[in-house]
Design a protein around this motif. Structure first.
Motif, PDB file in Angstrom:
ATOM      1  N   UNK A   1      -4.877 -21.471 -91.181  1.00 39.32           N
ATOM      2  CA  UNK A   1      -6.096 -21.272 -91.953  1.00 39.32           C
ATOM      3  C   UNK A   1      -6.757 -19.970 -91.489  1.00 39.32           C
ATOM      4  N   UNK A   2      -7.263 -19.194 -92.435  1.00 42.09           N
ATOM      5  CA  UNK A   2      -8.035 -18.001 -92.101  1.00 42.09           C
ATOM      6  C   UNK A   2      -9.494 -18.276 -92.448  1.00 42.09           C
ATOM      7  N   UNK A   3     -10.344 -18.311 -91.424  1.00 43.31           N
ATOM      8  CA  UNK A   3     -11.778 -18.473 -91.624  1.00 43.31           C
ATOM      9  C   UNK A   3     -12.406 -17.085 -91.675  1.00 43.31           C
TER      10      UNK A   3
ATOM     11  N   UNK B   1     -24.711 -22.427 -89.472  1.00 44.14           N
ATOM     12  CA  UNK B   1     -25.798 -21.794 -90.204  1.00 44.14           C
ATOM     13  C   UNK B   1     -26.189 -20.431 -89.646  1.00 44.14           C
ATOM     14  N   UNK B   2     -25.385 -19.866 -88.747  1.00 42.03           N
ATOM     15  CA  UNK B   2     -25.730 -18.550 -88.206  1.00 42.03           C
ATOM     16  C   UNK B   2     -25.542 -17.443 -89.231  1.00 42.03           C
ATOM     17  N   UNK B   3     -24.684 -17.684 -90.240  1.00 41.54           N
ATOM     18  CA  UNK B   3     -24.305 -16.635 -91.173  1.00 41.54           C
ATOM     19  C   UNK B   3     -24.491 -17.111 -92.616  1.00 41.54           C
ATOM     20  N   UNK B   4     -24.752 -16.175 -93.544  1.00 39.84           N
ATOM     21  CA  UNK B   4     -25.032 -16.597 -94.924  1.00 39.84           C
ATOM     22  C   UNK B   4     -23.821 -17.038 -95.718  1.00 39.84           C
ATOM     23  N   UNK B   5     -22.589 -16.619 -95.330  1.00 35.63           N
ATOM     24  CA  UNK B   5     -21.439 -16.924 -96.177  1.00 35.63           C
ATOM     25  C   UNK B   5     -20.183 -17.112 -95.342  1.00 35.63           C
ATOM     26  N   UNK B   6     -19.397 -18.129 -95.722  1.00 32.48           N
ATOM     27  CA  UNK B   6     -18.118 -18.384 -95.051  1.00 32.48           C
ATOM     28  C   UNK B   6     -17.125 -18.897 -96.072  1.00 32.48           C
ATOM     29  N   UNK B   7     -15.859 -18.517 -95.926  1.00 29.31           N
ATOM     30  CA  UNK B   7     -14.814 -19.079 -96.774  1.00 29.31           C
ATOM     31  C   UNK B   7     -13.520 -19.190 -95.974  1.00 29.31           C
ATOM     32  N   UNK B   8     -12.624 -20.012 -96.499  1.00 30.85           N
ATOM     33  CA  UNK B   8     -11.403 -20.345 -95.775  1.00 30.85           C
ATOM     34  C   UNK B   8     -10.201 -20.143 -96.696  1.00 30.85           C
ATOM     35  N   UNK B   9      -9.175 -19.477 -96.146  1.00 25.62           N
ATOM     36  CA  UNK B   9      -7.912 -19.248 -96.854  1.00 25.62           C
ATOM     37  C   UNK B   9      -6.811 -20.002 -96.124  1.00 25.62           C
TER      38      UNK B   9
ATOM     39  N   UNK C   1      -4.353 -13.081-101.570  1.00 23.58           N
ATOM     40  CA  UNK C   1      -4.145 -11.958-100.667  1.00 23.58           C
ATOM     41  C   UNK C   1      -2.705 -11.966-100.189  1.00 23.58           C
ATOM     42  N   UNK C   2      -2.126 -10.804-100.146  1.00 24.89           N
ATOM     43  CA  UNK C   2      -0.723 -10.697 -99.735  1.00 24.89           C
ATOM     44  C   UNK C   2      -0.633 -10.754 -98.219  1.00 24.89           C
ATOM     45  N   UNK C   3       0.180 -11.648 -97.726  1.00 27.20           N
ATOM     46  CA  UNK C   3       0.356 -11.780 -96.287  1.00 27.20           C
ATOM     47  C   UNK C   3       0.962 -10.508 -95.731  1.00 27.20           C
ATOM     48  N   UNK C   4       0.606 -10.194 -94.491  1.00 27.26           N
ATOM     49  CA  UNK C   4       1.027  -8.971 -93.803  1.00 27.26           C
ATOM     50  C   UNK C   4       0.368  -7.737 -94.393  1.00 27.26           C
ATOM     51  N   UNK C   5      -0.703  -7.931 -95.210  1.00 29.34           N
ATOM     52  CA  UNK C   5      -1.389  -6.764 -95.724  1.00 29.34           C
ATOM     53  C   UNK C   5      -2.897  -6.945 -95.668  1.00 29.34           C
ATOM     54  N   UNK C   6      -3.432  -7.833 -96.512  1.00 28.48           N
ATOM     55  CA  UNK C   6      -4.869  -7.874 -96.693  1.00 28.48           C
ATOM     56  C   UNK C   6      -5.642  -8.349 -95.457  1.00 28.48           C
ATOM     57  N   UNK C   7      -5.038  -9.191 -94.628  1.00 30.81           N
ATOM     58  CA  UNK C   7      -5.692  -9.594 -93.396  1.00 30.81           C
ATOM     59  C   UNK C   7      -4.973  -8.995 -92.187  1.00 30.81           C
TER      60      UNK C   7
ATOM     61  N   UNK D   1      -2.010 -15.630 -99.086  1.00 28.63           N
ATOM     62  CA  UNK D   1      -3.181 -16.361 -98.640  1.00 28.63           C
ATOM     63  C   UNK D   1      -3.941 -16.801 -99.890  1.00 28.63           C
ATOM     64  N   UNK D   2      -4.189 -18.092-100.040  1.00 19.42           N
ATOM     65  CA  UNK D   2      -4.968 -18.620-101.150  1.00 19.42           C
ATOM     66  C   UNK D   2      -6.293 -19.157-100.624  1.00 19.42           C
TER      67      UNK D   2
END
Length: 481
Positions: free
Chosen positions: A313-315, A191-199, A255-261, A224-225
């Protein structure tokens, strides 16, 4: 507002021509787009000329909003952004659509239409992509919302666009559902942050149904989905509503791997990274568009679960105000470790092990800058863990008619409206039907709790807020004495 001529579903669809049926559906979807948006919406359909496959807007549905221009139906292309979207069968958001060999380039520059959506469309009755919807607009602030609206309207007409939820439902990954359940149970406690998502990393096969200058044969690619997300904020107004649009759009744009993250980092090492201003340092187009409303910070960390082996997983965590980065990230990872015990850093370390965080704000292309977290020994860490986490949290204890509800919120998200709505959900009451009072332990009195000023007073003096609910109509229910 100019648009393609309206057509009758009965007359066109009865012809039985699959392409005409698709065009009708596209046209009806365009007609439902709000006229308030400024720009061009048009459909690129595939055609065959000799042995070549091309895209054309000739005779296809379109909509011109507030521009005072006429539609040129002579546009035919074999490359450029629409052709790339058709070939890849993946949606795109572009910040400056300067297409190669595309006549729209000069028109876009003339009317300052520098923001573009490219949306491949599929028909369940046909194989492969049936065309690309292109939307070019002047305002980047509208792009994410408009992207979601286009998807919704196309789906209402029975057409299909990319959606990670559908894609993952069709692919069986051993134990992924168990890992997702663990994540879904854990995120509400972070609960430290307002938003989280996982790819998650996902191998996708681009199923080409023909080979030509437009489209190659089927190829495999890594994407990445989006798997899941959670918000502690009430996403109903202002920039928080835009955060809701962002969350929805992330399911629809892989998201395209090796690019967006991957800016300034290697996937071999899976370095966690902190971006303190995503508008300046993010390669993720969606994040960049989100930053047109507020300066978000972002923490990205790569994890693996013992339940799913080598699957990565990308958090992704977002927040909107300055924080002590070490305290924040340590608190976040400690909460994640407690509530998601099967997860570790993708590099193999435990979530409370000392680790380097890539600091993109202070890095350059030639030199990476890092800072460490969890430098203290485990004994000191355990001793200070509780106080560290509580520095950024407020606990609310509310009572009503003999029932008690406890919940915690990030101090940054604990606005009066958020607290009022959360209490309403806990007790299943409309906020209009009750008033709130808080307890001041210094005066030993109950005072009305009606505004952000009351919230600030309570959080400045104590990180525990004791509230009581009183019905505005005393006959409504029994009140505890």
């Amino acid at each position: 507002m100019a648009s393609s001529p309206p057509s009758s579903k009965i007359s066109t669809s009865s012809s039985g021509d699959p392409q005409l049926i698709v065009e009708d559906k596209i046209r009806y979807a365009f007609e439902n787009i709000d006229d308030a948006y400024v720009g061009i919406i048009q459909f690129w359909a595939p055609i065959k000329t000799g042995d070549k496959h091309l895209l054309t807007t000739n005779g296809q549905p379109f909509k011109l909003a507030k521009l005072g221009i006429t539609k040129d139906d002579r546009t035919i292309i074999s490359n450029g952004a629409p052709a790339r979207a058709f070939r890849n069968q993946l949606p795109e958001l572009l910040a400056d659509p300067r297409y190669q060999t595309n006549p729209l380039e000069s028109l876009a520059l003339k009317y300052e239409l520098r923001n573009s959506i490219l949306l491949p469309v599929f028909d369940p009755s046909q194989s492969g992509c049936v065309g690309v919807v292109e939307c070019v607009t002047s305002s980047p602030r509208d792009l994410i919302e408009l992207f979601n609206i286009l998807n919704d309207e196309l789906e209402k007409e029975g057409l299909i666009t990319f959606d990670a939820r559908k894609r993952l439902a069709c692919r069986t990954i051993s134990s992924l559902q168990h890992a997702k359940e663990e994540i879904d149970e854990a995120l509400p406690f972070i609960v430290m942050l307002p938003f989280a998502q996982v790819w998650i990393a996902y191998e996708d096969e681009n199923q080409a149904h023909f080979s030509s200058s437009l489209q190659d044969t089927g190829t495999k690619r890594m994407l990445w989905l989006k798997l899941t997300s959670h918000s502690h904020a009430i996403l109903e107004d202002g920039y928080l509503l835009r955060l809701k649009d962002y969350s929805t759009a992330c399911y629809r744009i892989p998201l395209k791997m090796e690019k967006d993250f991957a800016e300034m980092m290697t996937h071999e090492s899976y370095e966690p990274r902190l971006i303190q201003n995503i508008s300046k340092f993010s390669d993720n187009k969606l994040q960049s568009l989100l930053s047109t409303f507020v300066d978000f910070s972002c923490f990205v960390v790569y994890l693996r679960s013992t339940k799913t082996g080598d699957l990565v997983y990308v958090f992704e965590f977002l927040w909107e105000e300055p924080r002590d980065k070490v305290i924040l990230l340590e608190s976040l990872l400690l909460a994640l470790k407690k509530h998601s015990p099967s997860f570790k850093f993708a590099c193999g370390k435990e979530l409370d092990d000392e680790i380097d965080i890539l600091d993109l704000q202070n890095s350059t292309r030639s030199e990476k800058k890092y800072f460490k977290i969890f430098q203290t020994n485990k004994l000191s860490l355990e001793k200070g863990r509780s106080s560290r986490v509580r520095e950024d949290l407020v606990t609310i204890r509310a009572s009503y008619a003999g029932d008690v509800a406890n919940f915690t919120l990030p101090v940054s998200s604990a606005t009066f409206k958020v607290i009022e709505n959360e209490i309403g959900k806990k007790f299943e009451l409309d906020p209009a039907h009750y008033k709130l009072k808080y307890f001041d332990d210094e005066d030993n009195e109950w005072y009305l709790f009606t505004s952000g000023a009351n919230v600030r007073f309570c959080t400045n003096n104590n990180r525990d807020i004791l509230l009581r609910l009183f019905p505005r109509d005393p006959s409504h229910t029994r009140i505890e004495k």
